[in-house]
Design a protein around this motif. Structure first.
Motif, short mmCIF file in Angstrom:
data_model
loop_
_atom_site.label_atom_id
_atom_site.label_comp_id
_atom_site.label_asym_id
_atom_site.label_seq_id
_atom_site.Cartn_x
_atom_site.Cartn_y
_atom_site.Cartn_z
N LEU A 1 1.69 7.84 4.86
CA LEU A 1 2.07 7.02 5.90
C LEU A 1 1.68 5.54 5.55
O LEU A 1 1.43 5.60 4.88
CB LEU A 1 0.58 7.26 7.28
N PRO A 2 1.57 4.40 6.69
CA PRO A 2 1.86 3.31 6.92
C PRO A 2 0.56 2.62 5.83
O PRO A 2 0.16 1.92 5.09
CB PRO A 2 2.27 2.56 8.00
N VAL B 1 6.84 15.63 -2.18
CA VAL B 1 6.36 14.20 -1.37
C VAL B 1 7.87 13.47 -0.41
O VAL B 1 8.59 13.00 -0.77
CB VAL B 1 6.44 12.80 -2.23
N ASP B 2 6.85 13.38 0.61
CA ASP B 2 7.62 12.75 1.69
C ASP B 2 7.40 11.20 1.98
O ASP B 2 6.25 11.18 2.62
CB ASP B 2 7.64 13.79 3.18
N THR B 3 8.37 10.58 2.22
CA THR B 3 8.32 9.36 2.24
C THR B 3 9.35 8.83 3.89
O THR B 3 9.38 7.36 4.23
CB THR B 3 8.61 8.14 1.00
N SER B 4 9.69 9.30 4.37
CA SER B 4 10.45 9.22 5.84
C SER B 4 10.03 8.65 6.49
O SER B 4 10.43 7.82 7.10
CB SER B 4 11.06 10.79 6.29
N LEU C 1 1.09 -1.08 0.06
CA LEU C 1 -0.37 -0.18 0.54
C LEU C 1 1.61 1.23 0.33
O LEU C 1 0.59 2.00 -0.69
CB LEU C 1 -0.71 0.16 1.13
N THR C 2 2.10 1.16 0.75
CA THR C 2 2.61 2.20 1.15
C THR C 2 3.40 3.14 -0.59
O THR C 2 3.55 3.94 -0.56
CB THR C 2 4.06 2.18 1.97
N THR C 3 3.45 1.94 -1.15
CA THR C 3 4.14 2.11 -2.71
C THR C 3 2.68 2.64 -4.19
O THR C 3 2.94 3.97 -4.20
CB THR C 3 4.24 0.91 -3.45
N ALA C 4 1.69 2.14 -3.34
CA ALA C 4 0.43 2.73 -3.83
C ALA C 4 0.51 4.37 -3.91
O ALA C 4 0.29 5.10 -4.31
CB ALA C 4 -0.40 1.85 -4.32
#
Length: 335
Positions: A40-41, A325-328, A12-15
């Motif tokens: 977020l997760p 886009v913040d993926t941290s 899901l996080t990739t999507a």
């Protein structure tokens, strides 16, 4: 397996990260791209970036919220195209006014083929400020575009010929007011002379003011986009409006603008947003009168069929994904 939906084997996080990146195609006032996404997760959050707000042109943040709403709608469609449905929480936390929306409750569904088509339209959609051709916009297309707006909780009032003349006078007056304001001129100068991923480069701005009934924005500088001899006689003008004039309704207006523009793109209809007449309080009141005082104007749009004989402008630049886009928060979870 041939029956897999797109992205079925991806987390899901990739999507979510990809939907946030796809939302970067959304239109925004002066191509400011005033949004930032937090992955977020199990959710995606949309926040305002205040240093890309037009503080002179848009002090209330109306156009800022509309721009972010368009990005929100793009993200929703990108998720649907990948087979995810989401619940949208708009303005979920009064203590965080810059948190505009949260996409939560993500569930697997079949990939939405209509959404997949709309994602393709995102990649070709652009603002073409040239005069339109003499070909009229089909009535069926106007109906379909209007229904797309209504599905997002806003309305599109198509203006009759008398109302177009009132709009033309109001747009001309708004242009004069804005041209005489040094702060507005300075802000426009900044966003039309940027290098990098935001703003309006010369190749998307007309080399001279086109001959039109309703004047477009005077950007204060000539661009390099050839405009040809056309006019806007065959154009249709619509007023995007709604029942409220609050941040929540501005956000929904942006979602409706995205739906309008992507539907128009799919139908071969060119869209030019005209915000100047909404930016000036006096002319915004004129637009309210065109709505018989029964709604609040968010934006004027010109609909037309582009001249097929001349190439349109290129796409405006976009910020690098890592800036929006913040993926941290999920980076450690992803291999």
């Amino acid at each position: 397996m041939s029956h897999e939906t797109p992205g079925q084997d991806r987390p899901l996080t990739t999507a979510l990260a990809e939907a946030a990146a796809t939302a970067g195609y959304a239109p925004s006032v002066h191509n400011t791209q005033p949004w930032r996404w937090l992955v977020l997760p199990d959710a995606l959050e949309l926040r305002i970036v205040r240093d890309r707000q037009l503080t002179a042109t848009d002090p209330e943040g109306r156009l800022l919220a509309i721009s972010c709403g368009a990005a929100l709608h793009h993200a929703r469609l990108a998720l649907a195209a990948e087979g995810w449905t989401a619940v949208v929480e708009r303005l979920p936390d009064p203590a965080q006014p810059d948190l505009l929306a949260r996409l939560i409750g993500l569930n697997r569904s079949g990939a939405d083929t209509d959404a997949m088509r709309m994602v393709q339209c995102m990649q070709v959609r652009h603002t073409d400020r040239r005069p339109v051709s003499d070909e009229p916009v089909p009535t069926a297309a106007i109906g379909e575009i209007s229904r797309a707006v209504a599905a997002e909780g806003a309305s599109l009032q198509i203006l009759d010929s008398d109302q177009v003349m009132e709009l033309a006078a109001a747009a001309s007056h708004a242009g004069t007011v804005e041209a005489e304001d040094p702060q507005l001129r300075e802000e426009l100068q900044y966003w039309t002379s940027r290098a990098g991923g935001t703003g309006l480069p010369p190749e998307v701005l007309p080399e001279q003011q086109p001959q039109t009934t309703v004047p477009g924005r005077d950007f204060g500088r000539a661009g390099t986009l050839p405009i040809g001899p056309g006019h806007d006689k065959a154009a249709v003008y619509g007023l995007l409006n709604g029942d409220e004039d609050e941040p929540d309704s501005w956000l929904r207006a942006g979602e409706a603008l995205s739906a309008l523009w992507l539907t128009a793109t799919r139908l071969g209809v060119s869209v030019v947003p005209l915000s100047g007449v909404v930016e000036v309080p006096g002319t915004r009141q004129t637009l309210r009168r065109l709505l018989s005082g029964l709604g609040f104007p968010y934006l004027v749009v010109r609909l037309g069929i582009a001249d097929p004989a001349h190439a349109g402008p290129p796409h405006t630049p976009r910020l690098p994904i890592e800036q929006v886009v913040d993926t941290s928060a999920v980076r450690d979870q992803r291999s």
